[in-house]
Write an enzyme that holds these catalytic residues in place. Structure first.
Site, PDB file in Angstrom:
ATOM      1  N   TYR A 128       0.857  -1.185   0.000  1.00  0.00           N
ATOM      2  CA  TYR A 128       0.000   0.000   0.000  1.00  0.00           C
ATOM      3  C   TYR A 128       0.889   1.231   0.000  1.00  0.00           C
ATOM      4  O   TYR A 128       1.773   1.380   0.844  1.00  0.00           O
ATOM      5  CB  TYR A 128      -0.898   0.004   1.240  1.00  0.00           C
ATOM      6  CG  TYR A 128      -1.749   1.239   1.370  1.00  0.00           C
ATOM      7  CD1 TYR A 128      -2.814   1.463   0.494  1.00  0.00           C
ATOM      8  CD2 TYR A 128      -1.496   2.185   2.366  1.00  0.00           C
ATOM      9  CE1 TYR A 128      -3.605   2.595   0.609  1.00  0.00           C
ATOM     10  CE2 TYR A 128      -2.285   3.317   2.495  1.00  0.00           C
ATOM     11  CZ  TYR A 128      -3.341   3.521   1.621  1.00  0.00           C
ATOM     12  OH  TYR A 128      -4.122   4.648   1.730  1.00  0.00           O
ATOM     13  N   ASP A 137       9.404   2.728  -0.805  1.00  0.00           N
ATOM     14  CA  ASP A 137       8.416   3.340   0.068  1.00  0.00           C
ATOM     15  C   ASP A 137       8.734   2.896   1.491  1.00  0.00           C
ATOM     16  O   ASP A 137       8.373   1.805   1.918  1.00  0.00           O
ATOM     17  CB  ASP A 137       7.011   2.897  -0.350  1.00  0.00           C
ATOM     18  CG  ASP A 137       5.922   3.453   0.569  1.00  0.00           C
ATOM     19  OD1 ASP A 137       6.272   4.078   1.591  1.00  0.00           O
ATOM     20  OD2 ASP A 137       4.732   3.245   0.272  1.00  0.00           O
ATOM     21  N   LYS A 141       5.597   8.788   8.981  1.00  0.00           N
ATOM     22  CA  LYS A 141       5.452   8.184  10.302  1.00  0.00           C
ATOM     23  C   LYS A 141       6.472   8.730  11.305  1.00  0.00           C
ATOM     24  O   LYS A 141       6.253   9.770  11.896  1.00  0.00           O
ATOM     25  CB  LYS A 141       5.568   6.657  10.196  1.00  0.00           C
ATOM     26  CG  LYS A 141       4.663   6.020   9.143  1.00  0.00           C
ATOM     27  CD  LYS A 141       3.206   6.098   9.470  1.00  0.00           C
ATOM     28  CE  LYS A 141       2.365   5.316   8.483  1.00  0.00           C
ATOM     29  NZ  LYS A 141       0.924   5.424   8.713  1.00  0.00           N
TER      30      LYS A 141
END
Length: 427
Positions: A142, A237, A265
């Site tokens: 994702y 990613d 994050k």
């Protein structure tokens, strides 16, 4: 009626599904979402006052635990000077310098506000740099909710990808080829078929959104080799695994240098912050230097930068990652032993401060293998642990996270609860 239930019913009147991000709705596990009122260290408390040991950590950012005093102090000092300026600050330079120092593949970096924004911008940059349109992604990875990334595999390698969300036009999906994670043969076939068209390959080197699934070294080396051979841009990613699995991210663990990296994050310390960066010659194509446009009013927001910069400084203390990995391994080994004692089919894995729980005999290596796990048993385990005051991700397809605040007492309490939960599954 509990306060959580009352809040959920109230929320559904004004918020679609009652939540602002789908996994929070508990749809896959059933039951009522917990509305959180406060957090501290490894814990948070819901609207009914119940305390939980937190293993999602805001989906990764809270690597130091909640409300770390030094991070809180850094944010409070900046708050006194203003919330947002829409103009450059020295702190933006400082966090950029810190990121470039810690992740050697990143020569220049652009701050943004979310992981979706980072991956979307990195792909646009890759297309602008190469003059090509096709991208390759992998089933189960994702990369945010940009249109070109909400795509699943077609019926075969040479078929167009199919949108996985309403509202994604087929004309956009056709530029995305979706392959199986860790499948080197399929990757080579795709480059043989489309090599001259491929602008970029984007991959989670440690996947966290189909549960925790590690890439094999052979797979990542093949990605690096094919991208170099065909002139495609390799994007790691690391929004989730960056600064989570090691100080230099998954690329440090594997010893592989991508062309671009997406981060999020941890670099926001719990605030909305993300970034993408990489080779200087590629980054030079970004506006205002080049023709690839990207902008954001809150990019480099001073409050988010203050939280992120202090977090990045604190995780560099000696032994931090050794201790984090040790506690995470203690958790997964203890869970595995408890499941074995109860004779419940179960496996677990961890890397750095990330972990995965699988109600299957073997740790999976692909999305197809993840989907073969026993989701009904996971759901029962989730609720048994929730009742016992332990909050794991409310989905069998999400990784979990340990912070430096999860000490032996916290891990021990978790394993005590797990023994009871596994015993109830075996009954």
């Amino acid at each position: 009626m509990s306060k959580n239930q009352a809040l959920f019913e109230r929320a559904q009147r004004t918020i679609p599904g009652g939540v602002n991000s789908p996994v929070r709705a508990f749809r896959s596990v059933g039951g009522t979402p917990r509305f959180i009122e406060r957090a501290e260290g490894p814990y948070f408390w819901d609207a009914d006052g119940k305390r939980y040991i937190d293993y999602i950590g805001s989906w990764g950012p809270m690597i130091l635990g909640h409300v770390h005093p030094e991070v809180l102090d850094a944010v409070q000092r900046v708050l006194a000077h203003g919330f947002s300026f829409g103009a450059p600050t020295e702190a933006e330079i400082e966090i950029a310098e810190e990121i470039c120092k810690l992740v050697p593949s990143i020569e220049q970096v652009r701050m943004v506000s979310s992981g979706t924004e980072a991956t979307m911008s990195a792909l646009r940059l890759a297309r602008g740099f190469t003059g090509r349109s096709r991208i390759i992604k992998f089933e189960g990875c994702y990369h945010g909710h940009a249109d070109s990334l909400l795509v699943k595999a077609g019926s075969g390698l040479l078929t167009f990808g199919n949108p996985t969300s309403a509202g994604v036009p087929a004309d956009i999906a056709k530029h995305t080829t979706v392959l199986e994670y860790n499948n080197v043969e399929q990757l080579n076939e795709a480059f043989q078929a489309f090599g001259a068209e491929i602008a970029s390959v984007i991959v989670e080197p440690v996947a966290g959104n189909m549960n925790l699934v590690r890439a094999t070294p052979e797979f990542l080396n093949a990605l690096r080799d094919r991208c170099s051979e065909y002139g495609a841009v390799l994007i790691f990613d690391e929004v989730m695994c960056g600064f989570r699995v090691a100080l230099g991210g998954a690329q440090q663990v594997y010893g592989i240098k991508p062309d671009l990296t997406c981060l999020g994050k941890v670099i926001g310390g719990g605030m909305p912050a993300a970034a993408f960066g990489g080779r200087r010659d590629i980054m030079a194509h970004l506006a205002p230097l080049g023709g690839v446009y990207q902008a954001g009013t809150l990019s480099g927001n001073p409050i988010a930068v203050a939280a992120g910069l202090k977090t990045l400084q604190l995780i560099q203390r000696p032994g931090f990652y050794d201790d984090l990995a040790k506690q995470t391994r203690k958790l997964v080994d203890g869970l595995t032993a408890a499941a074995r004692e109860a004779k419940v089919p179960f496996s677990a894995d961890s890397i750095g401060g990330m972990f995965g729980l699988y109600f299957a005999e073997q740790v999976p290596a692909s999305f197809a293998q993840v989907t073969q796990g026993d989701t009904k048993r996971f759901n029962a385990f989730f609720h048994a642990m929730l009742d016992a005051g332990v909050y794991f991700a409310p989905s069998a397809f999400e990784a979990g996270f340990v912070s430096s605040a999860h000490d032996d007492d916290v891990i021990g309490a978790t394993l005590d609860a797990a023994r009871g939960a596994f015993a109830s599954l075996a009954a």
